[in-house]
Every structure is written in structure tokens, then in C-alpha cells.
Design a protein around this motif. Structure first.
Motif, PDB file in Angstrom:
ATOM      1  N   THR A  72       0.821  -1.214   0.000  1.00 47.89           N
ATOM      2  CA  THR A  72       0.000   0.000   0.000  1.00 47.89           C
ATOM      3  C   THR A  72       0.856   1.267   0.000  1.00 47.89           C
ATOM      4  OG1 THR A  72      -0.150   0.089   2.422  1.00 47.89           O
ATOM      5  CG2 THR A  72      -1.802  -1.219   1.279  1.00 47.89           C
ATOM      6  N   HIS A  73       2.175   1.073   0.001  1.00 48.73           N
ATOM      7  CA  HIS A  73       3.058   2.244   0.004  1.00 48.73           C
ATOM      8  C   HIS A  73       3.991   2.252  -1.185  1.00 48.73           C
ATOM      9  CE1 HIS A  73       1.744   4.136   3.551  1.00 48.73           C
ATOM     10  NE2 HIS A  73       2.078   3.156   4.362  1.00 48.73           N
ATOM     11  N   HIS A  76       5.189   6.544  -5.774  1.00 45.59           N
ATOM     12  CA  HIS A  76       4.326   6.953  -6.872  1.00 45.59           C
ATOM     13  C   HIS A  76       5.121   7.534  -8.041  1.00 45.59           C
ATOM     14  CE1 HIS A  76       1.134   9.273  -8.906  1.00 45.59           C
ATOM     15  NE2 HIS A  76       0.325   8.341  -8.427  1.00 45.59           N
TER      16      HIS A  76
ATOM     17  N   ARG B 114      -7.805   8.341  -9.247  1.00 47.04           N
ATOM     18  CA  ARG B 114      -8.176   8.011  -7.872  1.00 47.04           C
ATOM     19  C   ARG B 114      -9.353   8.898  -7.436  1.00 47.04           C
ATOM     20  NH1 ARG B 114      -6.130  10.505  -3.047  1.00 47.04           N
ATOM     21  NH2 ARG B 114      -4.413  11.429  -4.219  1.00 47.04           N
ATOM     22  N   ASP B 116     -11.640  11.148  -5.233  1.00 44.18           N
ATOM     23  CA  ASP B 116     -11.184  12.131  -4.258  1.00 44.18           C
ATOM     24  C   ASP B 116     -11.280  11.649  -2.829  1.00 44.18           C
ATOM     25  OD1 ASP B 116     -10.493  13.846  -6.152  1.00 44.18           O
ATOM     26  OD2 ASP B 116     -12.178  15.248  -5.916  1.00 44.18           O
ATOM     27  N   ASP B 117     -12.253  10.782  -2.584  1.00 47.35           N
ATOM     28  CA  ASP B 117     -12.468  10.366  -1.208  1.00 47.35           C
ATOM     29  C   ASP B 117     -11.661   9.133  -0.844  1.00 47.35           C
ATOM     30  OD1 ASP B 117     -13.806   8.819  -3.005  1.00 47.35           O
ATOM     31  OD2 ASP B 117     -15.457   8.353  -1.634  1.00 47.35           O
ATOM     32  N   MET B 118     -10.735   8.761  -1.730  1.00 43.06           N
ATOM     33  CA  MET B 118      -9.987   7.530  -1.458  1.00 43.06           C
ATOM     34  C   MET B 118      -8.539   7.876  -1.131  1.00 43.06           C
ATOM     35  SD  MET B 118      -9.696   4.255  -4.008  1.00 43.06           S
ATOM     36  CE  MET B 118     -11.294   3.518  -3.751  1.00 43.06           C
ATOM     37  N   ASP B 119      -7.967   7.238  -0.128  1.00 45.07           N
ATOM     38  CA  ASP B 119      -6.563   7.526   0.183  1.00 45.07           C
ATOM     39  C   ASP B 119      -5.658   6.651  -0.694  1.00 45.07           C
ATOM     40  OD1 ASP B 119      -6.887   5.081   1.199  1.00 45.07           O
ATOM     41  OD2 ASP B 119      -6.344   5.560   3.256  1.00 45.07           O
ATOM     42  N   CYS B 120      -4.369   6.926  -0.622  1.00 42.13           N
ATOM     43  CA  CYS B 120      -3.444   6.234  -1.505  1.00 42.13           C
ATOM     44  C   CYS B 120      -3.462   4.728  -1.295  1.00 42.13           C
ATOM     45  CB  CYS B 120      -2.026   6.782  -1.289  1.00 42.13           C
ATOM     46  SG  CYS B 120      -1.799   8.367  -2.114  1.00 42.13           S
ATOM     47  N   ALA B 121      -3.497   4.320  -0.052  1.00 39.88           N
ATOM     48  CA  ALA B 121      -3.472   2.892   0.239  1.00 39.88           C
ATOM     49  C   ALA B 121      -4.651   2.185  -0.419  1.00 39.88           C
ATOM     50  CB  ALA B 121      -3.491   2.671   1.752  1.00 39.88           C
ATOM     51  N   ASN B 123      -6.425   3.236  -2.840  1.00 41.48           N
ATOM     52  CA  ASN B 123      -6.289   3.347  -4.296  1.00 41.48           C
ATOM     53  C   ASN B 123      -5.331   2.275  -4.819  1.00 41.48           C
ATOM     54  OD1 ASN B 123      -6.937   4.700  -6.758  1.00 41.48           O
ATOM     55  ND2 ASN B 123      -4.854   5.521  -6.766  1.00 41.48           N
TER      56      ASN B 123
END
Lengths: 169, 169
Positions: A72-73, A76, B114, B116-121, B123
Motif C-alpha cells: 500500500t506504500h 508513486h 483516484r 477524491d475520497d480515497m486515500d493512496c493505500a 487506491n
DNA sequence: CTTGACCTTGAAGTTAGCTTCAAGGTTAGG
DNA sequence: CCTAACCTTGAAGCTAACTTCAAGGTCAAG
């Protein structure tokens, strides 16, 4: 899960999985007291990711530098850059392939267009000379390398290697 | 002509020329009383032919079976068949490359879109899941193999290897 | 007659991505 | 307790197309 089960679920051989561990590509592995490897469920996804990346033209080395220890990291920026570069590599290769294909087609035509008054030997000489002349003109298309070939039977479909009746050799 | 001169005229290294002889690819060679190899002028053309064929995607093995000992006596049928097959191989590879390229482009888009309401993890997980799903669909595009890559610096341009001042290592 | 550029040979090294082998330890079932 | 299926390791083998190395022979110039 033990290595055999991971092999089943991922479609890879145990030896390949051990190999990936050895080169530092697959790190999510622990040991049971008896020395057996044990993997988390996530390992299936990591292996899937690896083979997918391979099919897209990434080398194991490239994959290793891109793969984060935690799925998850991601880095990017590095990832996007690598994807863009790989696309460029593919496009360069596409250009080369188009050239080769055109070259071969021209060659076929050239061979078949033998003048009626020319014998095979002379025609062979004519074609050869044309070809070698062609070649010296096109000395500039240097492309980045990419290995996207040898795509035959990399995956074990029905999990061979069970040392039961398979007994080939 | 001696091997050094042939190397110069053909742009290949002496070791490569000896290698071609060893695997039965280059047969037009004789020996002088002192053991030195000696080549006819034609050898330059044969080597040019070999490297041209290589760049078109033929393996040395394929080239060997196609190359006649006499450049004016080709097996016309076998040659045409091989050329047609090679073109087909190239086209199969082109299809694979187009797929890979499209795959990578889709992946880039998917990463960037992605919500907008989703965090990177989350996503990352979404993208991964999409990707592995994609992959399982496309399991049919088996292509013949061809080696057309690694096209970097196969040719010695200014004839290195003169053991004079080059003295690297 | 020495130097240095050339030539010879066979064997081993290179790269990538694995597989195979040999020799042995572990475990579950009967 | 035995057997078969699993697991372990390190080392070596595989493919393609060469290169590199070691150890030595040849030849022309000075």
C-alpha cells in the motif's frame, strides 16, 4: 501457507518462488520451527503482480526496485516514471519491428521480381547486393532494450512436478 | 585475407568470426601453412548477410539451416517459407506489444483516476485488484518466439580490442 | 634479436530467469 | 515403523550469442 500451496495458488513453481526470494524479490516469508517457509495470503497477490509486470516487459531487476515491501506504500513518482519509460521502450521496439517487417516484405518482393532474362544465380547476387546496400543506410535506429519475448510456456498449468506418476525420464 | 582484415571489413570482432566458424555458420575459410585462417573476399558479404538476417530476427541456428554453402544456390522454397514465418512471428510480437502498451496506458490512467475520497493505500488496492483481474482474462495470446531485442552495441565501430593503449583493466 | 602486433587453441565467463540435481530432513496416513 | 509426499540447501545446468582468458606461436620492423 506453505510453499506448495502458494505455488498452486499463484501458478508458479516452488523453485521459482524460492528463486524470487533468493534474489530479494519476494520478502514476505517467514520460517516455521521446522525450517519450512510460510507465506501470508498477500504473497499470492505479490507473485501475480510480478508476473504481470514481467509480461509487460519489466525485468526482475526493475520490478525489485519498484516493488515496495508494503503493497500500500508505492513510490508513486518512480512508478509513473518507470511506466512511462517502459511505454517508450515498447514504442521504440514497435518501430524496430515495423522496420524489420517492412524489410522482409521488400526482400520477398525483390526476390520474386526477377527479370525474365536473369538466371537464379544472377538474381541471387542482385538481391544480396540490394539487401546489403539497404542495411548500410539504416544504421541509426538505436533503441533501449526490453525483453518481452520468449513468451511460451512460462506458467505451470496443471502443476507438474508431482513426483508421483509423471515419471518422464 | 586474414581474420583481422575480415574483421575490419565486416565490422565484427575476430572472436565472433571464429565463433561463427565453430558453430558451422561460416565455412569459407582455409588455412595457411602457419595455421592462420584465410578468407575469400566473399566472406565479407556472407558476414553482412548474417548480421542482416540477425537484425531481421533470425537466430544463428535458423540462418545456418538457410545459408547455402554457395551464395548463388539458395533453397528458394525454404527461404521463402522462412521469410513468411518470420514475418508472422513479427506480427504476433507486434500484437503482443500493442497489448502491453495498451495495458500500461490503462494502468497509468487507472492510477491517476483516484476518487477524491480515497486515500493512496485504498487506491493502491483498487488498482492492484483491477490489474490482476485484467490479467486473468488475457491468457490466450500465445505467440511464436523471436529474438529481436538487445539491439544495443553489437557492432564494433572503431575496432576496439587493439591491445595497445586501450589498456582498460 | 627483441618488441609488439597479430595469430592460434580450448576453456571458462557473461546475462536473465529460471530448472534440475543431489542429499537429506519432516510429516501425515495406514 | 514405513512410505510417500512434502520440505530444505547449495551447486550446477540450461539457452543464445558471444567475449574473455591463459598460454603460446608467427612475423615484420628496427
Amino acid at each position: 501457507m506453505k510453499i506448495g500451496e502458494l505455488a498452486q495458488q499463484s501458478g508458479l513453481t516452488p523453485s521459482r518462488i524460492r528463486f524470487y526470494e533468493r534474489i530479494g524479490l519476494l520478502k514476505t516469508v517467514e520460517r516455521r520451527p521446522n525450517g519450512y517457509r510460510t507465506y501470508p495470503q498477500q504473497a499470492v497477490m505479490i507473485l501475480g503482480l510480478i508476473t504481470t509486470a514481467q509480461r509487460a516487459g519489466f525485468t526482475l531487476d526493475e520490478i525489485r526496485t519498484l516493488l515496495p515491501s508494503d503493497l500500500t506504500h508505492w513510490d508513486h513518482a518512480a512508478l509513473m516514471e518507470a511506466l512511462a519509460r517502459k511505454i517508450a521502450d515498447i514504442e521504440a521496439l514497435q518501430a524496430r519491428l515495423a522496420q524489420s517487417r517492412a524489410h522482409l516484405l521488400r526482400l520477398i518482393e525483390d526476390i520474386q521480381e526477377r527479370p525474365d532474362d536473369m538466371d537464379c544465380a544472377a538474381n541471387a547476387h542482385r538481391v544480396l547486393t540490394n539487401m546489403l546496400a539497404d542495411q548500410s543506410e539504416a544504421l541509426d535506429v538505436t533503441s533501449g532494450d526490453i525483453r518481452l519475448l520468449d513468451t511460451k510456456d512460462r506458467r505451470q498449468s496443471v502443476s507438474p512436478g508431482h513426483r508421483k506418476k509423471t515419471a518422464s525420464r
